[in-house]
Structure formats: C-alpha cells, structure tokens
Design a protein around this motif. Structure first.
Motif, PDB file in Angstrom:
ATOM      1  N   PRO A 173     -24.927  -5.548 -26.155  1.00  0.00           N
ATOM      2  CA  PRO A 173     -25.639  -6.937 -26.089  1.00  0.00           C
ATOM      3  C   PRO A 173     -27.216  -6.771 -25.439  1.00  0.00           C
ATOM      4  O   PRO A 173     -27.216  -6.083 -24.680  1.00  0.00           O
ATOM      5  N   PRO A 174     -28.237  -7.471 -26.058  1.00  0.00           N
ATOM      6  CA  PRO A 174     -29.300  -7.459 -25.508  1.00  0.00           C
ATOM      7  C   PRO A 174     -29.338  -8.073 -24.107  1.00  0.00           C
ATOM      8  O   PRO A 174     -29.050  -9.367 -24.153  1.00  0.00           O
ATOM      9  N   PRO A 175     -29.839  -7.428 -23.121  1.00  0.00           N
ATOM     10  CA  PRO A 175     -30.116  -8.014 -21.863  1.00  0.00           C
ATOM     11  C   PRO A 175     -31.204  -8.983 -21.867  1.00  0.00           C
ATOM     12  O   PRO A 175     -32.098  -8.782 -22.624  1.00  0.00           O
ATOM     13  N   PRO A 176     -31.273 -10.212 -21.226  1.00  0.00           N
ATOM     14  CA  PRO A 176     -32.528 -10.815 -20.981  1.00  0.00           C
ATOM     15  C   PRO A 176     -33.621 -10.406 -20.351  1.00  0.00           C
ATOM     16  O   PRO A 176     -33.292  -9.279 -19.296  1.00  0.00           O
ATOM     17  N   LEU A 177     -34.609 -10.578 -20.703  1.00  0.00           N
ATOM     18  CA  LEU A 177     -35.948 -10.193 -20.364  1.00  0.00           C
ATOM     19  C   LEU A 177     -36.332 -10.866 -19.030  1.00  0.00           C
ATOM     20  O   LEU A 177     -36.900 -11.825 -18.955  1.00  0.00           O
ATOM     21  N   GLU A 178     -35.585 -10.205 -18.054  1.00  0.00           N
ATOM     22  CA  GLU A 178     -35.944 -10.654 -16.431  1.00  0.00           C
ATOM     23  C   GLU A 178     -37.107 -10.416 -15.722  1.00  0.00           C
ATOM     24  O   GLU A 178     -37.451 -11.344 -14.915  1.00  0.00           O
ATOM     25  N   ARG A 179     -37.649  -9.413 -16.356  1.00  0.00           N
ATOM     26  CA  ARG A 179     -38.927  -8.954 -15.281  1.00  0.00           C
ATOM     27  C   ARG A 179     -39.741  -8.225 -16.185  1.00  0.00           C
ATOM     28  O   ARG A 179     -39.606  -7.394 -17.061  1.00  0.00           O
ATOM     29  N   VAL A 180     -41.260  -8.589 -16.134  1.00  0.00           N
ATOM     30  CA  VAL A 180     -42.351  -7.896 -16.927  1.00  0.00           C
ATOM     31  C   VAL A 180     -43.178  -7.299 -16.068  1.00  0.00           C
ATOM     32  O   VAL A 180     -43.876  -8.076 -15.103  1.00  0.00           O
ATOM     33  N   SER A 181     -43.444  -6.066 -16.198  1.00  0.00           N
ATOM     34  CA  SER A 181     -44.442  -5.507 -15.519  1.00  0.00           C
ATOM     35  C   SER A 181     -45.707  -5.115 -16.105  1.00  0.00           C
ATOM     36  O   SER A 181     -45.430  -4.528 -17.423  1.00  0.00           O
ATOM     37  N   PHE A 182     -46.727  -5.248 -15.503  1.00  0.00           N
ATOM     38  CA  PHE A 182     -48.024  -4.748 -16.198  1.00  0.00           C
ATOM     39  C   PHE A 182     -48.730  -3.761 -15.426  1.00  0.00           C
ATOM     40  O   PHE A 182     -48.749  -3.955 -14.094  1.00  0.00           O
ATOM     41  N   GLU A 183     -49.195  -2.629 -15.887  1.00  0.00           N
ATOM     42  CA  GLU A 183     -50.008  -1.636 -14.956  1.00  0.00           C
ATOM     43  C   GLU A 183     -51.449  -1.744 -15.333  1.00  0.00           C
ATOM     44  O   GLU A 183     -51.800  -1.625 -16.443  1.00  0.00           O
TER      45      GLU A 183
END
Length: 485
Positions: free
Chosen positions: A460-470
C-alpha cells in the motif's frame, strides 16, 4: 462415469475462470459503553447485545438522549459530527434493573404555576411520593404523573396533591457510575452469551461484518480495558483507539510510553492508536464547555475518510468537527521538531494540530507499534489496508473450497486474487500486488492432504509524513546580471 443412464442429449454447466472478490466493510465502528435506557421504548432497549446504528435517528431510538455521565449518546454524537456514513455496532452494558442508586425522602416542592417538580436525577424508577409528614402516600396516575426518563413529576388536577405543595420523594435512578471495567470488558456468561465488548464477536454471524474501529470512551483510560481492546482488535482484524486520562500532561503522556509511566500508553501493538488529549465541546444543556475523549471523534474521522477517500488514506491532517478547543494548548509548528505535537507523534501518540489558520486537525499516522517497530505496518492506514486484503480474499475462497484440486482450480484462485489486487492498484489502494502459486511450497504430500499454498505480495502507499527540501545559494547565478546590456 455419469450418475445415471441417458439415451439423449444433456448440457452440464461448469464454473470456470476467476471470480470477483468483494471487499469487506471498513467504516464500521465498535462502541461499548453506557446509555440512558429509560429514554428508549421498552421494545428497543438492549443490554449486552449489539445494535446497529447507522445515523442520528437510530442513535436516539436505541440509546437515548445525550445526558451527563452516559457515554454512548455523546460518543455517537461525536462520531456523526464527522460526516459521511459511518456504521456503528454498539453495546450498552448499563442495566436499568440493577445499576441504580437509591434516594430516600428527597424534599421537593411542586411549582405552583406549572404543577411540576424535577428530581435531582433523571432516569428514575420505584418512585414513591409522600406528604412531608410521612403520610399519605400519593398514587401514580391518580394524584400525579411521572416522566421517568427526565425525573419530572406533575400533579394531577383533582388529585390529593395541592398546588405548590411540598412532598418527599423516594426513588432509584439509573447510575452510569455503576458500570465497572469488568462490565465493559465483558465475558461469556453461564448461558453462553457474550457480554460487554465480547459481544462484537457476534457481529459477523448477525450482521455479516465485524467492526473495524473499536472504542470504549470513558473507560479505555484504564489499562485493563485498553488491554482487552487490543486483544479484540487482533481477533477482529481491527484497530482500537484508547484515550489518556483527563489531566494528563504532555510529559506524562510521553512517559506513559515506557515502563515508568503511570498511564495506559505502554503498548507496542500495531492495532492500538493512542489518543491525547481530551477535547473541549460545547454542551448545550449546561451552556458550558465540557471535556470529551478524543477517541470517538477520531473514530468518526477515520470512518468518514474511508467513505470519502478510501481506507488506504490516512486520517491524519483532517479537520475534527464539533469541538471548540483542546483540554490544554499544544505547541504545533509544521517545521519544528521540538513542538509538542511532533514530540507526541515521535512517541507513537496521535494528537491534535492547531496552529494559526490551520483549524483543529487530527495529527499522527502511526500506531503504538512505533517507534519500537519500524515495519510499514506501524502506519495505521497500511495496517488497515492489509487487513482488508487478507479478510476479503479469505471470505471469497468459500466458493472454491472442496472443489477438486486441478490446474484449472489453481488458475482460478490466482487470477481471482490478481483481479482483486489489480482493481486496488487502479483505485490507488496499492502500489502493486501479485498472487502466485509456487510449486516448491506445494509438495505432493500437502496436495494429497487437500492443502494448497499461495503467495500474496503487495504494497500500500505510505502516507507522506515528511517533506525535505535541499536548498542551495549558488553565486554562479550572479552571472546572469547585466544580461540585458
């Protein structure tokens, strides 16, 4: 060989090929608690047996008004506040015949204008109305009428009670505090009847489905109840939501995740969701704000998300409806790891996010399995998606059981499951999935015993819990200056 002789022509219908697999119901909440049963018509009253509640009309019909101290009506109200179509399988454990408290000679006076008096408690029985001198004893429906549900007595014109008269009233009232943890947990009685939350085990036989989101608001703050909720969640392939006690601080909630904690949070089950804190709700009866547990509103939010978007969606970051605030303020910053909401999520606790302009939202994707278990099943939506797949496939196999084992049967089973998995992929419930038959896992000795083994692989698709930008500051971009010259 044919079973009988025929000199002629016949047609024999054979079932070949895959069969559709029907998904199980997911937006079904199991609720156990106490209800003011004197609000309910005697024919609709229930004790220690399941009732199906599909809307607010069913809630009022089977479990009465939202009265202080009774947990079922307030929980149903919280659930239906969240919207779109949850179904509730509800068990009341409060017995009007025995769970009562007696009151002797309560002094009351009839209102001269209305001819009414209201007792200190509603939900009354065994009412005796006497003169303040002790005699005479007045007669029901001759001298007065009784509204037992609301604890209201009305004098009858022409009866022996004078306008504005004072009386003494003795009675028993249905006392929700009489329900103890063992009532909620339940058992199997001497007649073989399941009581309390154990009655949920009857749901499939009676209704054709099990509850998948289990709550016992007002009682799950106790370890014994939380433990049994966890046990039943495993049996029913469900998740259970438990609440921290009222007055728990953030530090106590975090400490509760370990052996030194004093609250009911020391679990590592992927079938338990830990809820903190309590929520503020406006009570129209008292005109004041009261505290209610988070679990019913989270359960309603999960069920509404199932209906609106699909059971593979996380119910985190969704608006909680019908509340005016939190038991205590929590710091909530989407980019601050030290904020209290993040610290709670980091410890496997589901909480509430309330920042500037965000509204009041559920916050947390993970069960109590986190952080001790890092398998994707610690995401609640992945745990629930796996449950749906397993149970749906198992139920669908009834149509194949006891058929002769042939290549055609093996192909029919694998293709039936693969059709189901492909449908889930198209809906977005799965990234991919496959069912296969491995000859190495099916030796002739097992086949001879009538046993086949199939492999099912899915994600199943995991939820997008964390977004990181470099982010980079690149001085070479300065070379673009003066380009217009």
């Amino acid at each position: 060989m044919p079973a009988n002789f025929l000199h002629g022509v016949e047609t024999i219908e054979l079932d070949k090929g895959p069969r559709p697999i029907r998904g199980v119901k997911t937006a079904v909440i199991g609720l156990v608690g106490t209800a003011p049963m004197l609000d309910v018509d005697p024919a609709d009253r229930s004790l220690n047996r399941i009732r199906l509640v599909a809307n607010d009309r069913d809630a009022a019909r089977y479990f009465g008004q939202n009265r202080a101290g009774f947990t079922i009506p307030s929980a149903l109200n919280a659930i239906f506040d969240q919207g779109n179509g949850p179904i509730c399988v509800v068990v009341n454990v409060l017995d009007p015949a025995s769970d009562t408290t007696a009151v002797a000679d309560e002094a009351k006076t009839f209102d001269a204008a209305t001819g009414k008096l209201t007792l200190a408690h509603p939900q009354v029985s065994n009412v005796v109305v006497k003169h303040t001198a002790g005699t005479p004893t007045y007669v029901l429906n001759t001298d007065y009428t009784l509204d037992a549900a609301n604890g209201t007595i009305t004098r009858k014109a022409g009866g022996a009670i004078a306008s504005g008269q004072s009386v003494k009233v003795s009675y028993s009232w249905l006392d929700p505090s009489k329900a103890v943890n063992s009532d909620i947990i339940g058992a199997v009685d001497g007649a073989g009847n399941r009581t309390g939350m154990q009655a949920w085990l009857n749901a499939y036989q009676e209704l054709g489905f099990f509850p998948k989101i289990l709550i016992a608001p007002g009682f799950s703050t106790v370890n014994a109840v939380a433990t049994e909720l966890n046990v039943l969640a495993g049996k029913l392939r469900a998740i259970a939501l438990v609440d921290a006690p009222i007055g728990t601080t953030v530090q106590q909630a975090l400490t509760g995740r370990g052996p030194a904690g004093a609250i009911n949070f020391n679990y590592s089950s992927d079938r338990l969701g830990l809820c903190y804190p309590h929520l503020k709700v406006y009570d129209s009866a008292s005109g004041a704000e009261i505290l209610e547990p988070m679990s019913p509103r989270l359960a309603g939010r999960i069920a509404a998300t199932d209906q609106d978007k699909g059971y593979w969606w996380s119910a985190s970051n969704q608006e909680i409806k019908g509340i005016v605030g939190l038991e205590l303020p929590l710091t909530a910053m989407i980019n601050d790891p030290a904020s209290e909401t993040n610290l709670l999520n980091e410890a496997g606790i589901i909480t509430v996010f309330n920042a500037f302009g965000s509204g009041i939202r559920t916050w947390g994707n993970r069960s109590a399995a986190w952080p001790s278990n890092t398998h994707p099943r610690n995401f609640i939506n992945i745990r629930r998606t796996a449950d749906v797949i397993h149970e749906s496939i198992e139920y669908s196999m009834l149509q194949f059981l006891d058929q002769p084992i042939t290549d055609a049967l093996i192909d029919a089973i694998t293709e039936s499951v693969n059709l189901f998995l492909r449908t889930l992929v198209m809906r977005g419930a799965l990234i991919d999935g496959h069912c296969g038959y491995d000859k190495a896992k099916n030796p002739v000795t097992e086949i001879a015993l009538g046993h086949l083994t199939f492999d099912i692989t899915f994600m199943p698709p995991p939820p997008l819990e964390r977004v990181s930008f470099e982010s980079f500051i690149d001085i070479n971009l300065l070379s673009q200056l003066g380009g217009n010259g």
